[in-house]
Enzyme design. Sequence first.
Site, PDB file in Angstrom:
ATOM      1  N   ASP A  20     -63.522  31.155 -49.413  1.00  0.00           N
ATOM      2  CA  ASP A  20     -63.331  31.693 -48.075  1.00  0.00           C
ATOM      3  C   ASP A  20     -63.435  30.510 -47.115  1.00  0.00           C
ATOM      4  O   ASP A  20     -63.912  29.429 -47.497  1.00  0.00           O
ATOM      5  CB  ASP A  20     -64.412  32.750 -47.808  1.00  0.00           C
ATOM      6  CG  ASP A  20     -64.350  33.298 -46.398  1.00  0.00           C
ATOM      7  OD1 ASP A  20     -63.236  33.642 -45.946  1.00  0.00           O
ATOM      8  OD2 ASP A  20     -65.405  33.379 -45.744  1.00  0.00           O
ATOM      9  N   ASP A  30     -64.151  30.528 -43.000  1.00  0.00           N
ATOM     10  CA  ASP A  30     -65.209  30.629 -41.986  1.00  0.00           C
ATOM     11  C   ASP A  30     -66.510  31.118 -42.627  1.00  0.00           C
ATOM     12  O   ASP A  30     -66.540  32.156 -43.291  1.00  0.00           O
ATOM     13  CB  ASP A  30     -64.794  31.611 -40.891  1.00  0.00           C
ATOM     14  CG  ASP A  30     -63.497  31.205 -40.211  1.00  0.00           C
ATOM     15  OD1 ASP A  30     -63.566  30.661 -39.102  1.00  0.00           O
ATOM     16  OD2 ASP A  30     -62.424  31.436 -40.798  1.00  0.00           O
TER      17      ASP A  30
END
Length: 223
Positions: free
Chosen positions: A13, A15
């Site tokens: 991922d 952020d």
Amino acid sequence: MTPFAGICCVLFDLDGTLIDSAPDLAGAANAMREARGLAALPLDWYRSHSGSGARGMLRVAFDTEPGDAVFEALKQEFFDAYQSRLTLNTRAFDGVDRLISALSGAGLPWGVVTNKGQRFTVPLLQAMPLFQSAATVISGDTTPHAKPHPAPLLEAARQVGLSPQSCLYVGDDLRDIQAGRAAGMRTVAALYGYLGPSADVGTWGADQTISAPEELLKSLELP
């Protein structure tokens, strides 16, 4: 034997896992408040909501949710405000540089799978030299579905030419672990990201948790 024997690719991922973008996300929301004569709010108020993007920022800044009459207009305004400051204060988390360097040095392809829209993901990663070695970048609008649907992760595996079962996915949100498991990947929950106080990571079903990016190297038996 490492719990991740046979892993041939690591997907992340973005952020809250690779980068701390909370200061710029919060800055965009505060710019909207200030344009309306409202005081800026502390970064700490925004941080745990940063993984939810515009939805999280607008909830904090204006107490509004999807479905509210004003939400869509505010969301588009937020997108414009955020795009103007994508990398002002956004940085990779401590240890991410060593992690990426170790993966690249071991010849292990890595990539990004995020729900962040392509209009933000592409210029942000291009502005950060550390991430130029990514083998694949899947944004929230690359496939018809976003996480927790497995489609983005399956597309990432397809692009690197590997089976999902040989990929590991690392994220800091329940949606990440749900998507990874649905795609047939092994999963790691990043505890250093944007977890809110109510997050019960033990119920997510991740194969492992890490408290710092470099801990992943031990699980992969990389120096």
